[in-house]
Scaffold this active site. Structure first.
Site, PDB file in Angstrom:
ATOM      1  N   ARG A   1      -7.218  -7.723  -9.882  1.00  0.00           N
ATOM      2  CA  ARG A   1      -7.985  -8.928 -10.188  1.00  0.00           C
ATOM      3  C   ARG A   1      -9.432  -8.533 -10.447  1.00  0.00           C
ATOM      4  NH1 ARG A   1     -10.834  -9.467  -5.338  1.00  0.00           N
ATOM      5  NH2 ARG A   1      -9.729  -8.702  -3.507  1.00  0.00           N
TER       6      ARG A   1
ATOM      7  N   GLY B   1      -8.461  -7.547   3.564  1.00  0.00           N
ATOM      8  CA  GLY B   1      -9.561  -8.234   4.231  1.00  0.00           C
ATOM      9  C   GLY B   1      -9.883  -7.696   5.607  1.00  0.00           C
ATOM     10  N   GLY B   2      -9.530  -6.427   5.854  1.00  0.00           N
ATOM     11  CA  GLY B   2      -9.827  -5.833   7.145  1.00  0.00           C
ATOM     12  C   GLY B   2      -8.791  -6.131   8.217  1.00  0.00           C
TER      13      GLY B   2
ATOM     14  N   LYS C   1      -2.560   1.293   9.145  1.00  0.00           N
ATOM     15  CA  LYS C   1      -2.823   0.209   8.185  1.00  0.00           C
ATOM     16  C   LYS C   1      -1.536  -0.526   7.863  1.00  0.00           C
ATOM     17  CE  LYS C   1      -5.534   1.008   4.650  1.00  0.00           C
ATOM     18  NZ  LYS C   1      -6.129   1.664   3.450  1.00  0.00           N
TER      19      LYS C   1
ATOM     20  N   HIS D   1     -15.284  -4.559   8.067  1.00  0.00           N
ATOM     21  CA  HIS D   1     -14.457  -4.333   6.872  1.00  0.00           C
ATOM     22  C   HIS D   1     -14.733  -5.321   5.746  1.00  0.00           C
ATOM     23  CE1 HIS D   1     -12.205  -1.326   9.097  1.00  0.00           C
ATOM     24  NE2 HIS D   1     -11.951  -2.209  10.047  1.00  0.00           N
TER      25      HIS D   1
ATOM     26  N   HIS E   1     -16.936   4.045   0.497  1.00  0.00           N
ATOM     27  CA  HIS E   1     -15.994   3.194  -0.238  1.00  0.00           C
ATOM     28  C   HIS E   1     -16.484   3.111  -1.678  1.00  0.00           C
ATOM     29  CE1 HIS E   1     -13.419  -0.696  -0.291  1.00  0.00           C
ATOM     30  NE2 HIS E   1     -13.623  -0.283  -1.520  1.00  0.00           N
TER      31      HIS E   1
ATOM     32  N   GLU F   1      -9.603   1.467  -5.956  1.00  0.00           N
ATOM     33  CA  GLU F   1     -10.465   1.765  -4.815  1.00  0.00           C
ATOM     34  C   GLU F   1     -10.152   3.147  -4.241  1.00  0.00           C
ATOM     35  OE1 GLU F   1     -10.954  -1.258  -1.953  1.00  0.00           O
ATOM     36  OE2 GLU F   1     -11.140  -2.859  -3.426  1.00  0.00           O
TER      37      GLU F   1
ATOM     38  N   LYS G   1       0.808  -1.214   0.000  1.00  0.00           N
ATOM     39  CA  LYS G   1       0.000   0.000   0.000  1.00  0.00           C
ATOM     40  C   LYS G   1       0.848   1.274   0.000  1.00  0.00           C
ATOM     41  CE  LYS G   1      -4.172  -1.928   2.156  1.00  0.00           C
ATOM     42  NZ  LYS G   1      -3.809  -3.329   1.975  1.00  0.00           N
TER      43      LYS G   1
END
Length: 622
Positions: free
Chosen positions: A297, A164-165, A158, A235, A208, A275, A116
């Site tokens: 993906r 996946g939260g 983060k 999440h 989101h 996103e 990220k």
């Protein structure tokens, strides 16, 4: 064009890909673990190859086994689906090194978006707006605390390799920072083997929003508009829709252009999702929407994009992987109507959303809308994988129309004995704030118990169950009719849950069933607005009151690992009768009162379904 395709996935994902490949005349090869030997995706494929034990870590996550299966079956290409190894750059490279076509982006593109912090720096260089925060190399607690203080609280920690939260912590005030940082790093280390984190400004009213993009090997990148995935629980997305509510044309254009810049920055090929996080406290505005990450993906929620554009994204994937150009130009891709998708999970909202596994003895999701599933009636929901039963997708002329259609699909869902979140979905869709488009990622949490259906059946459900019970008993006029002076005859049936029985009396004008359901021996199941209620029946004459007959009921699907008593044994209130292993925990089932074991239907080692009667205790004489 590719002639043969191995799908490196399972369940509804594999079934979705097989369906399009079959329409294109492509031979399909499924892979399966021990638990999936009789799964729907195995039955659908032209060929199937066994790849190992049930746990995903020993089967679906072993790249070498998948490549060996492809070679064994003579597969020309591998489609990774979504989840599992779909974003694993090393697996993508190994597939290509084996001389097999990889249906997905190049490994370098996957790596570029895999971390990220690195991805955000790349996006900044490409002119894509990113969330205010810190992505530096200095990971000392002192530096991270200093940066968090400068960003201002609340702040979000983060894990850079998260997903996946997992590896995420919200910090509301400075004194909490170090404790939350350590917790986040421990989880990140255990889940991803990487303790590096980044910091982001916490958005108070976050939406989101993600953009579907597609690239080919000829340098073309297009977008297929946006999706709103704000309705989440812990999440995890629950309800997704396209287009995003409240999105005006100018903001949409800015957002989609930013997504295309993001894709071009990594020379993207194939299907991907960019996103964004939006501060929706004052509506959607381009200067308050920031890049979060890119999923390299196809996404679980891709059907809503297909529904509003008329595009088959899997077909595009296979064509692009074969070297073809994207079939449509950007100006040929338009929005038609509105689509909403809900994830129907095997979980019980009335019990804290505990997963619910077992055989789908009854499964009827109706014929309306679009249903993406990897199971049929008689199949099982396994504890080894994601507990999704199906994705329910509805298209409408407008958002209100789509909401109404999806609500009806959720309310009409019939699943037993596995529990689902269908009623929870229907309640969320019917909420006034959702209908008005007043939503953000805290919607479900803020609504709390208001969206959870009641665990106990109401009078209407009891009446519906009694109607089904009486309709199933052809002799009920003789056996169940009650005689009352100066009143119409009434029919009574005692319905039990967890051993507690309630007598329900019906007049002859109330006999016609008002709810769907079925009777299976002494068991009665009734469906009401997406929720399933199971009862045991004990027919009694009119006027019988509420009783408890000592039935020992399985509270959830599981395995009987110990039986401590036998028929004829005297037991005392609270005495352990047997032990049920479920959800990796042991549950002791005890006697409700002093008495004698009148019936013992359970045996050690037996697998039992929820609501199954395992034993019956006959109350001792006073």
């Amino acid at each position: 064009m590719i002639n043969s395709l191995l799908i490196a996935n399972r369940g509804e994902i594999a079934c979705r890909i097989i369906r399009t490949a079959r329409e294109m005349g492509i031979r399909t090869i499924a892979i399966y673990s021990d638990a999936d030997a009789k799964a729907l995706h195995v039955r659908m494929a032209d060929e199937a190859v066994h790849i190992g034990p049930s746990p995903a870590a020993e089967s679906y996550l072993i790249g070498e086994k998948i490549i060996a299966a492809a070679r064994q079956a003579g597969a020309e290409a591998i489609h990774p689906g979504y989840g599992f190894l779909s974003e694993n750059a090393d697996f993508a490279a190994a597939v290509q090194d084996a001389g097999i076509v990889w249906v997905g982006p190049d490994p370098d593109s996957i790596r570029a978006m895999g971390l990220k912090d690195a991805a955000k720096k790349l996006m900044q260089d490409a002119g894509v707006p990113v969330t205010p925060g810190y992505m530096g190399e200095d990971q000392s607690p002192e530096r991270l605390q200093q940066e968090a203080d400068a960003i201002g609280y609340p702040v979000l920690i983060k894990a850079v390799a998260g997903g996946g939260g997992k590896g995420m912590r919200k910090v509301d005030a400075a004194p909490q920072f170090v404790e939350m940082l350590e917790s986040c790093q421990r989880e990140a280390s255990a889940s991803f083997g990487n303790t590096h984190v980044l910091l982001e400004k916490w958005i108070t009213s976050p939406r989101h929003i993600e953009v579907q993009i597609f690239g080919d090997s000829h340098g073309t990148v297009v977008h297929l508009f946006e999706r709103d995935c704000s309705l989440q629980r812990r999440h995890q997305k629950v309800i997704e829709e396209a287009p995003a509510p409240g999105m005006d044309d100018a903001t949409r254009d800015d957002l989609c252009c930013a997504a295309i810049r993001a894709a071009k920055a990594v020379n993207y090929k194939g299907a991907g999702t960019v996103e964004f996080i939006a501060d929706a406290s004052e509506g959607l505005h381009a200067d308050r929407i920031w890049f979060m990450e890119m999923n390299t993906r196809l996404q679980v929620e891709h059907p809503v994009t297909e529904e509003i554009t008329g595009v088959d994204l899997v077909e595009w994937q296979l064509r692009v992987a074969s070297g073809e150009a994207i079939p449509l130009q950007q100006d040929e891709i338009v929005i038609d109507g509105h689509a909403i998708e809900a994830r129907l999970y095997a979980e019980d909202p009335t019990r804290g959303f505990l997963p619910s596994t077992g055989t789908l003895d009854h499964l009827d999701l109706g014929d309306d809308g679009r249903i993406e599933t990897g199971v049929e009636e008689g199949d099982a929901i396994s504890p080894f994988y994601d507990p999704m039963v199906a994705k329910l997708v509805a298209w409408g002329e407008d958002r209100d129309d789509a909401i109404e259609r999806l609500t009806q699909m959720a309310e009409d869902a019939e699943v037993w004995p596995v529990r689902t979140n269908a009623a929870f979905i229907a309640n969320a869709l019917a909420d006034d704030d959702f209908i008005a488009g007043r939503l953000d990622t805290s919607f479900i949490e803020a609504k709390g118990d208001a969206l959870i259906p009641p665990a106990e059946p109401d009078a209407a459900v009891l009446r519906g169950a009694a109607q089904i019970a009486l309709a199933a008993n052809e002799d009920h006029p003789a056996e169940l009719a009650g005689f009352r002076l100066n009143a119409a005859p009434r029919l009574g049936v005692a319905l039990g849950q967890a051993g507690n029985f309630t007598n329900v009396a019906l007049t002859e004008t109330q006999l016609e069933p008002t709810m769907t359901g079925f009777a299976d021996g002494p068991q009665i199941v009734v469906f009401d607005k997406g929720q399933a209620h199971g009862f045991t029946m004990d027919a009694r004459g009119s006027g019988a009151g509420a009783v408890s007959d000592g039935a020992i009921i399985a509270p959830m699907p599981g395995k009987v690992i110990a039986v401590d008593v036998a028929e004829g044994d005297h037991v005392t209130a609270g005495q352990r009768l047997m032990v049920l292993e479920a959800m990796k925990m042991e549950h002791a089932l005890t006697a409700p009162f002093n008495g004698v074991v009148a019936d013992m239907t359970a045996s050690q080692g037996a697998q039992v379904q929820v609501e199954a009667v395992l034993a019956r205790i006959e109350k001792a004489e006073e």
